[in-house]
Every structure is written in structure tokens, then in C-alpha cells.
Design a protein around this motif. Structure first.
Motif, PDB file in Angstrom:
ATOM      1  N   ALA A  34       0.333   8.590   7.475  1.00 24.40           N
ATOM      2  CA  ALA A  34       1.657   8.406   6.769  1.00 24.40           C
ATOM      3  C   ALA A  34       2.001   7.154   6.556  1.00 24.40           C
ATOM      4  O   ALA A  34       2.934   7.048   5.553  1.00 24.40           O
ATOM      5  CB  ALA A  34       2.783   9.251   7.833  1.00 24.40           C
ATOM      6  N   ILE A  35       2.084   6.188   7.211  1.00 23.64           N
ATOM      7  CA  ILE A  35       2.482   4.822   6.964  1.00 23.64           C
ATOM      8  C   ILE A  35       1.781   4.158   5.969  1.00 23.64           C
ATOM      9  O   ILE A  35       2.373   3.755   5.027  1.00 23.64           O
ATOM     10  CB  ILE A  35       2.479   3.924   8.500  1.00 23.64           C
ATOM     11  CG1 ILE A  35       3.551   4.433   9.447  1.00 23.64           C
ATOM     12  CG2 ILE A  35       2.939   2.571   8.007  1.00 23.64           C
ATOM     13  CD1 ILE A  35       3.624   3.647  10.634  1.00 23.64           C
ATOM     14  N   GLU A  36       0.268   4.234   5.990  1.00 24.00           N
ATOM     15  CA  GLU A  36      -0.368   3.488   4.812  1.00 24.00           C
ATOM     16  C   GLU A  36      -0.301   4.058   3.618  1.00 24.00           C
ATOM     17  O   GLU A  36      -0.198   3.607   2.610  1.00 24.00           O
ATOM     18  CB  GLU A  36      -1.938   3.424   5.516  1.00 24.00           C
ATOM     19  CG  GLU A  36      -2.399   4.725   5.756  1.00 24.00           C
ATOM     20  CD  GLU A  36      -3.912   4.560   6.392  1.00 24.00           C
ATOM     21  OE1 GLU A  36      -3.682   4.294   7.703  1.00 24.00           O
ATOM     22  OE2 GLU A  36      -4.876   4.720   5.728  1.00 24.00           O
ATOM     23  N   ASN A  37      -0.077   5.575   3.790  1.00 27.59           N
ATOM     24  CA  ASN A  37       0.160   6.476   2.546  1.00 27.59           C
ATOM     25  C   ASN A  37       1.630   6.526   2.033  1.00 27.59           C
ATOM     26  O   ASN A  37       1.970   6.973   1.080  1.00 27.59           O
ATOM     27  CB  ASN A  37      -0.343   7.859   2.619  1.00 27.59           C
ATOM     28  CG  ASN A  37      -1.905   7.957   2.861  1.00 27.59           C
ATOM     29  OD1 ASN A  37      -2.533   6.935   2.458  1.00 27.59           O
ATOM     30  ND2 ASN A  37      -2.268   8.896   3.190  1.00 27.59           N
ATOM     31  N   ASP A  38       2.364   5.399   2.651  1.00 29.71           N
ATOM     32  CA  ASP A  38       3.835   5.212   2.195  1.00 29.71           C
ATOM     33  C   ASP A  38       4.584   6.795   2.143  1.00 29.71           C
ATOM     34  O   ASP A  38       5.318   6.978   1.241  1.00 29.71           O
ATOM     35  CB  ASP A  38       3.604   4.649   0.786  1.00 29.71           C
ATOM     36  CG  ASP A  38       4.910   3.818   0.586  1.00 29.71           C
ATOM     37  OD1 ASP A  38       5.585   3.543   1.548  1.00 29.71           O
ATOM     38  OD2 ASP A  38       5.341   3.533  -0.455  1.00 29.71           O
ATOM     39  N   GLU A  39       4.288   7.642   3.180  1.00 25.30           N
ATOM     40  CA  GLU A  39       5.112   8.749   3.183  1.00 25.30           C
ATOM     41  C   GLU A  39       6.304   8.804   3.904  1.00 25.30           C
ATOM     42  O   GLU A  39       6.793   9.939   4.108  1.00 25.30           O
ATOM     43  CB  GLU A  39       4.060   9.689   3.705  1.00 25.30           C
ATOM     44  CG  GLU A  39       2.847  10.143   2.564  1.00 25.30           C
ATOM     45  CD  GLU A  39       1.769  10.986   3.369  1.00 25.30           C
ATOM     46  OE1 GLU A  39       0.580  10.710   2.570  1.00 25.30           O
ATOM     47  OE2 GLU A  39       1.811  11.473   4.474  1.00 25.30           O
ATOM     48  N   LEU A  40       6.726   7.848   4.907  1.00 21.82           N
ATOM     49  CA  LEU A  40       7.740   7.781   5.628  1.00 21.82           C
ATOM     50  C   LEU A  40       8.887   7.430   4.568  1.00 21.82           C
ATOM     51  O   LEU A  40       8.684   6.319   3.781  1.00 21.82           O
ATOM     52  CB  LEU A  40       7.644   6.818   6.735  1.00 21.82           C
ATOM     53  CG  LEU A  40       6.588   7.506   7.631  1.00 21.82           C
ATOM     54  CD1 LEU A  40       6.716   6.568   9.090  1.00 21.82           C
ATOM     55  CD2 LEU A  40       6.791   8.793   8.126  1.00 21.82           C
ATOM     56  N   GLU A  41      10.085   7.647   5.074  1.00 22.58           N
ATOM     57  CA  GLU A  41      11.353   7.290   4.231  1.00 22.58           C
ATOM     58  C   GLU A  41      12.180   6.976   5.346  1.00 22.58           C
ATOM     59  O   GLU A  41      12.413   7.802   6.246  1.00 22.58           O
ATOM     60  CB  GLU A  41      11.591   8.129   3.119  1.00 22.58           C
ATOM     61  CG  GLU A  41      12.457   7.279   2.212  1.00 22.58           C
ATOM     62  CD  GLU A  41      12.927   7.683   0.761  1.00 22.58           C
ATOM     63  OE1 GLU A  41      14.199   7.724   0.407  1.00 22.58           O
ATOM     64  OE2 GLU A  41      12.346   8.831   0.339  1.00 22.58           O
ATOM     65  N   LEU A  42      13.412   6.141   5.173  1.00 22.82           N
ATOM     66  CA  LEU A  42      14.380   6.253   5.941  1.00 22.82           C
ATOM     67  C   LEU A  42      15.692   6.470   5.175  1.00 22.82           C
ATOM     68  O   LEU A  42      16.149   6.118   4.164  1.00 22.82           O
ATOM     69  CB  LEU A  42      14.490   4.579   6.345  1.00 22.82           C
ATOM     70  CG  LEU A  42      15.239   4.279   7.935  1.00 22.82           C
ATOM     71  CD1 LEU A  42      14.401   5.198   8.535  1.00 22.82           C
ATOM     72  CD2 LEU A  42      15.107   2.734   8.226  1.00 22.82           C
ATOM     73  N   PHE A  43      16.315   7.625   6.035  1.00 22.96           N
ATOM     74  CA  PHE A  43      17.664   7.998   5.450  1.00 22.96           C
ATOM     75  C   PHE A  43      18.798   7.304   6.624  1.00 22.96           C
ATOM     76  O   PHE A  43      18.424   6.800   7.438  1.00 22.96           O
ATOM     77  CB  PHE A  43      17.733   9.316   5.701  1.00 22.96           C
ATOM     78  CG  PHE A  43      17.251  10.277   4.393  1.00 22.96           C
ATOM     79  CD1 PHE A  43      16.077   9.757   3.860  1.00 22.96           C
ATOM     80  CD2 PHE A  43      17.595  11.482   4.078  1.00 22.96           C
ATOM     81  CE1 PHE A  43      15.408  10.209   2.618  1.00 22.96           C
ATOM     82  CE2 PHE A  43      17.337  12.137   2.847  1.00 22.96           C
ATOM     83  CZ  PHE A  43      16.134  11.766   2.296  1.00 22.96           C
ATOM     84  N   TYR A  44      19.958   7.144   5.752  1.00 25.57           N
ATOM     85  CA  TYR A  44      21.020   6.580   6.573  1.00 25.57           C
ATOM     86  C   TYR A  44      22.192   7.265   6.730  1.00 25.57           C
ATOM     87  O   TYR A  44      22.598   8.137   5.685  1.00 25.57           O
ATOM     88  CB  TYR A  44      21.525   5.347   5.854  1.00 25.57           C
ATOM     89  CG  TYR A  44      20.439   4.468   5.802  1.00 25.57           C
ATOM     90  CD1 TYR A  44      20.253   3.262   6.739  1.00 25.57           C
ATOM     91  CD2 TYR A  44      19.536   4.568   4.493  1.00 25.57           C
ATOM     92  CE1 TYR A  44      19.259   2.376   6.617  1.00 25.57           C
ATOM     93  CE2 TYR A  44      18.413   3.636   4.494  1.00 25.57           C
ATOM     94  CZ  TYR A  44      18.219   2.540   5.496  1.00 25.57           C
ATOM     95  OH  TYR A  44      17.458   1.865   5.317  1.00 25.57           O
ATOM     96  N   GLN A  45      22.848   7.766   7.920  1.00 25.22           N
ATOM     97  CA  GLN A  45      24.186   8.325   7.915  1.00 25.22           C
ATOM     98  C   GLN A  45      25.128   7.475   8.441  1.00 25.22           C
ATOM     99  O   GLN A  45      25.289   6.683   9.284  1.00 25.22           O
ATOM    100  CB  GLN A  45      24.102   9.414   9.047  1.00 25.22           C
ATOM    101  CG  GLN A  45      25.250  10.461   8.987  1.00 25.22           C
ATOM    102  CD  GLN A  45      25.299  11.326  10.031  1.00 25.22           C
ATOM    103  OE1 GLN A  45      24.794  11.279  11.070  1.00 25.22           O
ATOM    104  NE2 GLN A  45      25.869  12.549   9.675  1.00 25.22           N
ATOM    105  N   PRO A  46      26.413   7.316   7.484  1.00 25.76           N
ATOM    106  CA  PRO A  46      27.160   6.542   7.592  1.00 25.76           C
ATOM    107  C   PRO A  46      27.957   6.827   9.047  1.00 25.76           C
ATOM    108  O   PRO A  46      28.132   7.914   9.650  1.00 25.76           O
ATOM    109  CB  PRO A  46      28.288   6.516   6.422  1.00 25.76           C
ATOM    110  CG  PRO A  46      27.702   7.717   5.969  1.00 25.76           C
ATOM    111  CD  PRO A  46      26.467   8.269   6.299  1.00 25.76           C
TER     112      PRO A  46
END
Ligand code: C2E
Ligand code: MG
Ligand code: MG
Ligand code: MG
Length: 293
Positions: A34-46
Motif C-alpha cells: 500500500a505504501i509503495e503503491n501510494d494507496e494510503l492517504e491522510l485525513f484530518y479532523q479539526p
């Protein structure tokens, strides 16, 4: 399950089980890339300051967009990553992204926001690796350590109290803040926690869900705030979904809040829209850019 099922549970050729085993192997194989394939994303909660009703920071929450599965919840894949022994890699990816983004937002004039990053109990246990990663990431991003906060659960701390106290102490000496996540769901007591170098208590949202109907839960929030204060800790309340829930805790002395009422976790682009509104002062919170409460 019945006795017969029990006997057959570990039968290698039981088809349903075989499918499950294959599915688990497939998840592990895919998550491993998942990391090398760029499949992770970071979301943010205020995270919102109760005094000024302004965004003072955000919690980073990881997402996995799997090409074959769609969006996978961290509740599902974090335990898999822990089992596989790759949680530290994911943790470092999260930390790196979170710190770089927060530094960029500071450079863009959104202020000195605090970024809060969840730590797996396994990361806390492997403290040499963790401390090295943190040092690397802070140096690379140039983020002020005071802008970084780690969230650890009661369980993670209580599993190995002596080690945990040392690790948290080292991080805190660097200026990093420590918060206890999901407080009240574990088996520890606040009286015990005062022995740990902790800056903040995050009261679990299970106490908020029925706060409208349960006087008991409001009393718990009040008691936690009272004790936290006397130990010099701040208090966050998570999982605020309605205005009524917010009203119920409004006079309890809580420092900060987060929840769907203000905003769901959002991708960085949407977070930036929230931050723009936040600094312009034009918009009063809650601001919900996604339009979905
Ligand atoms: P958590 O750290 O307690 O995060 C809060 C969870 O509650 C998040 O779920 C968030 O989306 C959700 N939430 C926030 N406000 C509300 C609300 O008002 N109502 C409801 N119903 N839910 C709310 P999410 O993003 O699915 O994350 C679940 C858990 O996965 C987190 O719980 C945390 O334990 C773990 N996790 C997420 N990201 C990471 C990470 O980067 N590293 C590690 N180790 N764990 C992570
Ligand atoms: Mg958390
Ligand atoms: Mg939590
Ligand atoms: Mg949680």
C-alpha cells in the motif's frame, strides 16, 4: 457454534474457512504494497478550542484506498498491519506526511496548529525505533516539536507501564505533547495516570453518545475535568455530533472538542478550506465543507 462445527473448525478443506484464509492472505499481500503503491492517504479532523471556537489543530487519521476493495477503515487494516509487523512503516509514513503538511500550513500562514498522531501500542513498545523515526521526521519537516502530539490509548500505556513512562518521558522532553486517547474505555484510572508524563486526556465518545439522556455521563465528564485540572492536564472531548451534546458539556470546563458536528475527518484540500475560514474569522464554526454532517 455446535460441537460438530467446533470439531471441523480447523479442517483445512472446509471451503468457507479456506476462502477466509485466502482473503486474509490477499489483504496482507495488498496492504504490504500500500505504501509503495501510494494507496494510503491522510485525513484530518479539526480540533476546536472551546474558549474561542477556533480550530487549534487537527487529528491525523489514516485511510487506505485499495484498488480492489475501495476505502478500507483503519479499524480494519491497522490490526492487520500490527499482525504483519509493518505498523511501524505505516506509522512512519503517517508521521512524515502529518508533520510535512502541518509545517506547510504554518508556512502558508494558518498558524501554529497542533497535529495529533495516533500511536499503535506496538510502536510505543518499540521505543528505540519510534524515537529515531520521530527525530528523523521532525528534522526533515522542520516542524516545531511543540506542534506535534501523540495519542496513545490507556491499554498501550498499562500493558507495560514502566517502559511506557520512559518512552513518553523521552518524547515529552523533546517538547512533544502526549494525549491519552479513548479515555474511560480501558481499565486504568486517572489517579494512576498522573504518574505518566501526559498533557491531555481525550474522553471517549461513548460517554457523549447518550449524554442528552444520561446525567451520569455529564457527571463523568465533570469529574474527569476536575481531576485532570488538578494534575495539570487538559481535556478533549471526542465524538460531538450534535449541538445538544455540545451544550451539555459547554459548562464543564473542557478545553477542546472534535466531532462530526464540527467536521468529519477530511482530505488535506478540504482541511485547508476549513483553515482559510478559520483565519479569516469570517465564518463561525461549525463549518462543514463536505456538506454532510
Ligand atoms: P481514534 O484515534 O479514537 O479516532 C477517532 C475516530 O472516531 C476516527 O475514526 C474518527 O473518524 C471517529 N470520529 C470522530 N468524530 C466522530 C463523531 O462525532 N462521531 C463518530 N461516530 N465518530 C467520530 P477512524 O478515522 O475510522 O479511526 C479509527 C481508529 O483507527 C482511531 O481511533 C485510531 O485508533 C485508529 N487510527 C486511525 N489512524 C491511525 C494511524 O495513523 N495510526 C494508528 N496507529 N491508528 C490509527
Ligand atoms: Mg485518536
Ligand atoms: Mg479516540
Ligand atoms: Mg478510538
Amino acid at each position: 457454534c455446535s460441537k460438530a462445527e467446533g470439531r471441523n473448525r480447523y479442517h483445512f478443506f472446509e471451503p468457507r474457512l479456506q476462502v477466509e484464509v485466502q482473503e486474509r492472505k490477499a489483504i496482507e499481500r495488498d496492504l504490504g504494497h500500500a505504501i509503495e503503491n501510494d494507496e494510503l492517504e491522510l485525513f484530518y479532523q479539526p480540533i476546536i478550542d472551546m474558549g474561542g471556537h477556533r480550530i487549534i489543530g487537527m487529528e491525523a487519521l489514516v485511510r487506505w484506498f485499495s484498488p480492489s476493495r475501495g476505502l478500507v477503515s483503519p479499524v480494519e487494516f491497522i490490526p492487520v498491519a500490527e499482525r504483519m509487523g509493518i505498523i511501524a512503516d505505516i506509522g512512519k509514513w503517517v508521521l512524515n506526511r502529518a508533520c510535512a503538511q502541518t509545517r506547510a500550513w504554518r508556512d502558508d500562514g494558518y498558524g501554529e496548529l497542533t497535529i495529533s498522531v495516533n500511536l499503535s501500542p506496538l510502536e510505543l513498545a518499540r521505543h528505540e525505533d519510534l524515537i529515531e523515526s520521530v527525530g528523523d521526521v521532525l528534522a526533515r519537516s522542520g516542524l516545531d516539536p511543540h506542534q506535534l502530539q501523540f495519542e496513545v490509548t490507556e491499554g498501550a500505556v498499562m500493558d507495560n507501564p514502566r517502559e511506557a513512562a520512559i518512552t513518553l518521558g523521552i518524547l515529552r522532553n523533546q517538547g512533544i505533547r502526549i494525549a491519552i486517547d479513548d479515555f474511560g474505555t480501558g481499565y486504568s484510572s486517572l489517579a494512576y495516570l498522573k504518574r505518566f508524563p501526559v498533557d491531555k486526556i481525550k474522553i471517549d465518545r461513548s460517554f457523549i453518545i447518550d449524554i442528552d439522556s444520561s446525567d451520569g455521563n455529564a457527571a463523568i465528564v465533570r469529574a474527569v475535568v476536575f481531576l485532570a485540572r488538578s494534575f495539570g492536564m487538559a481535556v478533549n472531548v471526542e465524538g460531538i455530533e450534535t449541538e445538544t451534546q455540545l451544550d451539555h458539556i459547554a459548562s464543564e470546563g473542557v478545553d477542546e472538542v472534535q466531532g462530526f458536528y464540527f467536521s468529519k475527518p477530511v482530505p488535506s484540500g478540504e482541511m485547508e478550506i476549513l483553515l482559510k475560514a478559520n483565519i479569516s474569522g469570517a465564518t463561525k464554526l461549525p463549518v462543514n465543507v463536505s456538506g454532510k454532517p
